[in-house]
Design an enzyme around this catalytic site. Structure first.
Site, PDB file in Angstrom:
ATOM      1  N   LEU A  38       0.843  -1.197   0.000  1.00  0.00           N
ATOM      2  CA  LEU A  38       0.000   0.000   0.000  1.00  0.00           C
ATOM      3  C   LEU A  38       0.888   1.260   0.000  1.00  0.00           C
ATOM      4  O   LEU A  38       2.089   1.172   0.216  1.00  0.00           O
ATOM      5  CB  LEU A  38      -0.905  -0.016   1.241  1.00  0.00           C
ATOM      6  CG  LEU A  38      -1.858  -1.222   1.340  1.00  0.00           C
ATOM      7  CD1 LEU A  38      -2.560  -1.255   2.699  1.00  0.00           C
ATOM      8  CD2 LEU A  38      -2.891  -1.201   0.217  1.00  0.00           C
ATOM      9  N   ALA A 177      14.516  21.104 -14.361  1.00  0.00           N
ATOM     10  CA  ALA A 177      14.939  21.647 -13.057  1.00  0.00           C
ATOM     11  C   ALA A 177      13.729  21.877 -12.162  1.00  0.00           C
ATOM     12  O   ALA A 177      13.551  22.936 -11.577  1.00  0.00           O
ATOM     13  CB  ALA A 177      15.716  22.949 -13.259  1.00  0.00           C
ATOM     14  N   VAL A 179      11.066  19.843  -9.104  1.00  0.00           N
ATOM     15  CA  VAL A 179      11.272  19.276  -7.778  1.00  0.00           C
ATOM     16  C   VAL A 179      12.046  17.956  -7.825  1.00  0.00           C
ATOM     17  O   VAL A 179      13.038  17.768  -7.112  1.00  0.00           O
ATOM     18  CB  VAL A 179       9.906  19.043  -7.098  1.00  0.00           C
ATOM     19  CG1 VAL A 179      10.085  18.642  -5.667  1.00  0.00           C
ATOM     20  CG2 VAL A 179       9.046  20.278  -7.183  1.00  0.00           C
ATOM     21  N   ARG A 269       4.742  15.090 -14.478  1.00  0.00           N
ATOM     22  CA  ARG A 269       3.955  13.861 -14.387  1.00  0.00           C
ATOM     23  C   ARG A 269       2.573  14.096 -15.006  1.00  0.00           C
ATOM     24  O   ARG A 269       2.151  15.224 -15.167  1.00  0.00           O
ATOM     25  CB  ARG A 269       3.808  13.431 -12.919  1.00  0.00           C
ATOM     26  CG  ARG A 269       5.142  13.086 -12.264  1.00  0.00           C
ATOM     27  CD  ARG A 269       4.952  12.693 -10.806  1.00  0.00           C
ATOM     28  NE  ARG A 269       4.205  11.460 -10.636  1.00  0.00           N
ATOM     29  CZ  ARG A 269       4.727  10.238 -10.723  1.00  0.00           C
ATOM     30  NH1 ARG A 269       6.012  10.089 -10.979  1.00  0.00           N
ATOM     31  NH2 ARG A 269       3.967   9.175 -10.547  1.00  0.00           N
ATOM     32  N   HIS A 441      13.782  30.860  21.724  1.00  0.00           N
ATOM     33  CA  HIS A 441      15.151  31.161  21.312  1.00  0.00           C
ATOM     34  C   HIS A 441      16.083  30.097  21.888  1.00  0.00           C
ATOM     35  O   HIS A 441      15.956  29.763  23.055  1.00  0.00           O
ATOM     36  CB  HIS A 441      15.568  32.534  21.845  1.00  0.00           C
ATOM     37  CG  HIS A 441      16.984  32.887  21.530  1.00  0.00           C
ATOM     38  ND1 HIS A 441      17.379  33.229  20.257  1.00  0.00           N
ATOM     39  CD2 HIS A 441      18.096  32.905  22.311  1.00  0.00           C
ATOM     40  CE1 HIS A 441      18.687  33.465  20.279  1.00  0.00           C
ATOM     41  NE2 HIS A 441      19.144  33.280  21.498  1.00  0.00           N
TER      42      HIS A 441
HETATM   43  P1  NAI Z   1       8.035  19.689 -12.401  1.00  0.00           P
HETATM   44  O1  NAI Z   1       6.814  20.096 -13.136  1.00  0.00           O
HETATM   45  O2  NAI Z   1       8.266  20.125 -11.002  1.00  0.00           O
HETATM   46  O3  NAI Z   1       9.326  20.167 -13.233  1.00  0.00           O
HETATM   47  C1  NAI Z   1       9.553  19.789 -14.564  1.00  0.00           C
HETATM   48  C2  NAI Z   1      10.585  20.700 -15.179  1.00  0.00           C
HETATM   49  O4  NAI Z   1      10.964  20.181 -16.441  1.00  0.00           O
HETATM   50  C3  NAI Z   1      10.062  22.111 -15.424  1.00  0.00           C
HETATM   51  O5  NAI Z   1      10.985  23.036 -14.880  1.00  0.00           O
HETATM   52  C4  NAI Z   1       9.979  22.211 -16.940  1.00  0.00           C
HETATM   53  O6  NAI Z   1      10.193  23.499 -17.424  1.00  0.00           O
HETATM   54  C5  NAI Z   1      11.097  21.241 -17.357  1.00  0.00           C
HETATM   55  N1  NAI Z   1      10.965  20.696 -18.709  1.00  0.00           N
HETATM   56  C6  NAI Z   1       9.837  20.245 -19.315  1.00  0.00           C
HETATM   57  N2  NAI Z   1      10.135  19.824 -20.560  1.00  0.00           N
HETATM   58  C7  NAI Z   1      11.466  19.992 -20.752  1.00  0.00           C
HETATM   59  C8  NAI Z   1      12.368  19.735 -21.846  1.00  0.00           C
HETATM   60  N3  NAI Z   1      11.953  19.225 -22.997  1.00  0.00           N
HETATM   61  N4  NAI Z   1      13.683  20.023 -21.679  1.00  0.00           N
HETATM   62  C9  NAI Z   1      14.113  20.558 -20.517  1.00  0.00           C
HETATM   63  N5  NAI Z   1      13.315  20.822 -19.466  1.00  0.00           N
HETATM   64  C10 NAI Z   1      12.002  20.546 -19.575  1.00  0.00           C
HETATM   65  O7  NAI Z   1       8.081  18.103 -12.564  1.00  0.00           O
HETATM   66  P2  NAI Z   1       8.871  16.969 -11.763  1.00  0.00           P
HETATM   67  O8  NAI Z   1      10.075  17.520 -11.087  1.00  0.00           O
HETATM   68  O9  NAI Z   1       9.039  15.883 -12.764  1.00  0.00           O
HETATM   69  O10 NAI Z   1       7.850  16.543 -10.652  1.00  0.00           O
HETATM   70  C11 NAI Z   1       6.594  15.960 -11.015  1.00  0.00           C
HETATM   71  C12 NAI Z   1       5.543  16.233  -9.991  1.00  0.00           C
HETATM   72  O11 NAI Z   1       5.830  15.561  -8.795  1.00  0.00           O
HETATM   73  C13 NAI Z   1       5.419  17.719  -9.672  1.00  0.00           C
HETATM   74  O12 NAI Z   1       4.065  18.069  -9.702  1.00  0.00           O
HETATM   75  C14 NAI Z   1       5.979  17.829  -8.299  1.00  0.00           C
HETATM   76  O13 NAI Z   1       5.310  18.831  -7.558  1.00  0.00           O
HETATM   77  C15 NAI Z   1       5.746  16.438  -7.709  1.00  0.00           C
HETATM   78  N6  NAI Z   1       6.802  16.147  -6.744  1.00  0.00           N
HETATM   79  C16 NAI Z   1       6.795  16.817  -5.563  1.00  0.00           C
HETATM   80  C17 NAI Z   1       7.788  16.608  -4.645  1.00  0.00           C
HETATM   81  C18 NAI Z   1       7.774  17.391  -3.387  1.00  0.00           C
HETATM   82  O14 NAI Z   1       6.754  17.964  -3.041  1.00  0.00           O
HETATM   83  N7  NAI Z   1       8.895  17.463  -2.663  1.00  0.00           N
HETATM   84  C19 NAI Z   1       8.876  15.657  -4.892  1.00  0.00           C
HETATM   85  C20 NAI Z   1       8.791  15.058  -6.171  1.00  0.00           C
HETATM   86  C21 NAI Z   1       7.783  15.295  -7.041  1.00  0.00           C
END
Ligand code: NAI
Length: 462
Positions: A38, A177, A179, A269, A441
């Protein structure tokens, strides 16, 4: 009578929380999950294992960077990759078993297998059809790769493959670049890999407060990550060993290539809804493959609901959890509610980055008058004592009413600090409310209070 009051499809943070809350509210609940364990993507191959890897590699980094400064002398530990992976797997299994325990405790039936919805009120798993008054789709999301880039999860990987590499690579190209790219890029950079992040836009972490993003990039660069911004990836070609990434720089259309042992594709995603039978049911879809719902998470089919990454909004585990609780309340006749204006976002690098509410850029675009209170961690004694004085807290409040509109933090424990601002925002607090609250503090949280003071008569330690 239906077999269950509610059947939830998917046992990730959205689904399992919905199941537990629905059961607590007296419903007969089943949750269908096809994985062996799960917890969904987050627990099995996402948030939790990545946090274990971030923790282990942060510790390693500390031994190299700061131990000697504190008079801790001796050989720095070596990395036993197999053992580090086993530690990560233990963390995951402890958590997934915990949910199994909670299901038993709350009398949630786990139906093992992959579900389809052959008709409203019916869920088919294997050869068996179960009936329910309500069905909640909580099937989450999957990595969306780039056109023409083949993922093998060994050389060209998504975040899933990046968690189970056979060995620590010497070099890695991260595409995106965002998350995932920066968290996993940090892990491998700390383990000694040369990490190059190739990003389409001219900034990292698009959508984040611009000042935070700039500081974040500077700090990560100092930690050894290389950035190629404004670069559109054209192709990824696998060689005998490793792969080659070809990209085009947007500014002059010039093309360049980088070879690396591993290529991590982290370009976002997309909702995972294939195979449920939604098209045949006539379920209305929204943009980017999301399932369309009303304000109570109901689709256009009565009794069919959807939450989490499968619907609109940020793809975050805690957003899905909130929707899980709220939809369970709606189904039991209560008033489930999610405040989408107060959903924090956290990046678990070192330093951590966290935000809630609006950015200056958004407020400017809206033409809204605001004020900013900023406080650097350099003025925070606790942060200085533990070599984590980089970064700042930036609190944004309405220029007239002083009501808090947003907060952006880069610095130690940012992911925890942000929550006092979340609570304040839930209560409609002003910056002065935070500033007048006594903070112990020495704690990092004093930096939040100082930022609130900076919205008024001024911070003390800056
Ligand atoms: P993301 O949407 O955060 O970042 C994807 C990046 O890839 C963007 O900066 C975009 O401009 C770039 N990109 C897209 N196409 C491209 C290309 N052809 N060439 C170069 N750069 C390109 O997506 P990420 O990091 O894959 O995360 C997916 C999801 O998972 C997000 O919604 C994120 O919030 C979530 N996530 C959250 C975490 C957290 O809260 N700590 C940890 C991991 C994932």
């Amino acid at each position: 009578m239906a077999d269950f009051d509610t059947i939830i499809i998917g046992a990730g943070p959205g689904g399992y929380v919905a199941a537990i809350r629905a059961a607590q509210l007296g419903a007969r609940v089943a949750c269908v999950e096809g994985r062996e364990t799960l917890g969904g993507t987050c627990l099995n191959v996402g948030c939790i294992p990545s946090k274990a890897m971030l923790h282990a590699t942060h510790m390693l980094h500390e031994t190299h960077e700061n131990f000697e400064k504190m008079g801790l002398i001796g050989a720095a530990p070596k990395v036993d990759w197999t053992k580090m992976q086993a530690y990560k797997d233990d963390v995951v299994s402890g958590n997934t078993k915990g949910i199994e325990f909670l299901f038993k405790k709350n009398k949630v039936t786990w139906i093992k297998g992959w579900a389809t919805i052959p008709a409203p009120g019916q869920v088919k798993v294997g050869d068996e059809v179960h009936s329910a008054k309500n069905i909640v789709i909580a099937t989450g999301s999957e990595a969306s790769s780039l056109n023409g880039v083949e993922i093998d999860e060994e050389t060209v990987v998504t975040s899933t493959g990046a968690l189970t590499l056979k060995s620590v690579p010497k070099s890695m190209v991260v595409i995106g670049a965002g998350v995932i790219g920066l968290e996993m890029g940090s892990v491998y950079a700390r383990l000694g890999a040369q990490v190059t992040v190739v990003e389409y836009l001219d900034v990292i972490t698009p959508g984040m407060d611009a000042e935070v993003a700039k500081t974040f990039q500077r700090i990560l660069t100092k930690q050894g990550l290389k950035f190629v911004l404004g670069a559109a990836v054209q192709s990824v070609t696998k060689g005998k060993k490793g792969a080659t990434v070809t990209y085009k720089l947007k500014k002059d259309d010039s093309e360049a290539k980088i070879d690396a042992d591993i290529v991590l594709v982290a370009t976002g995603r997309k909702p995972y809804t294939q195979g449920l039978g939604l098209e045949a049911l006539g379920v209305e879809m929204g943009p980017r493959g999301t399932i369309k719902t009303d304000a109570h998470w109901q689709t256009n089919i009565p009794g069919l609901y959807a939450i989490g990454d499968a619907i609109a909004g940020p793809m975050l585990a805690h957003k899905a959890e909130d929707e899980g609780m709220a939809v369970a309340e709606v189904l039991s006749g209560k008033h489930g509610h999610v405040n989408y204006g107060v959903i924090p976002g956290v990046i678990y690098t070192t330093p951590e980055v966290a935000n809630v509410g609006q950015t200056e850029e958004q407020l400017k675009a809206e033409g809204r008058a605001y004020k900013v209170g900023k406080f650097p961690f350099m003025g925070n004694a606790r942060a200085k004592a533990v070599f984590q004085a980089e970064g700042f807290v930036k609190l944004i409040a309405d220029a007239t009413t002083d009501r808090i509109l947003g907060c952006h933090i880069i610095g130690p424990a940012a992911g925890d600090l942000i929550h006092e601002v979340c609570v304040a925002m839930e209560f409609g607090a002003s910056a002065q409310d935070l500033a007048l609250t006594c903070h112990a503090h020495p704690t990092y949280s004093e930096a939040v209070r100082e930022a609130a003071l900076a919205c008024g008569d001024g911070a003390i330690h800056a």
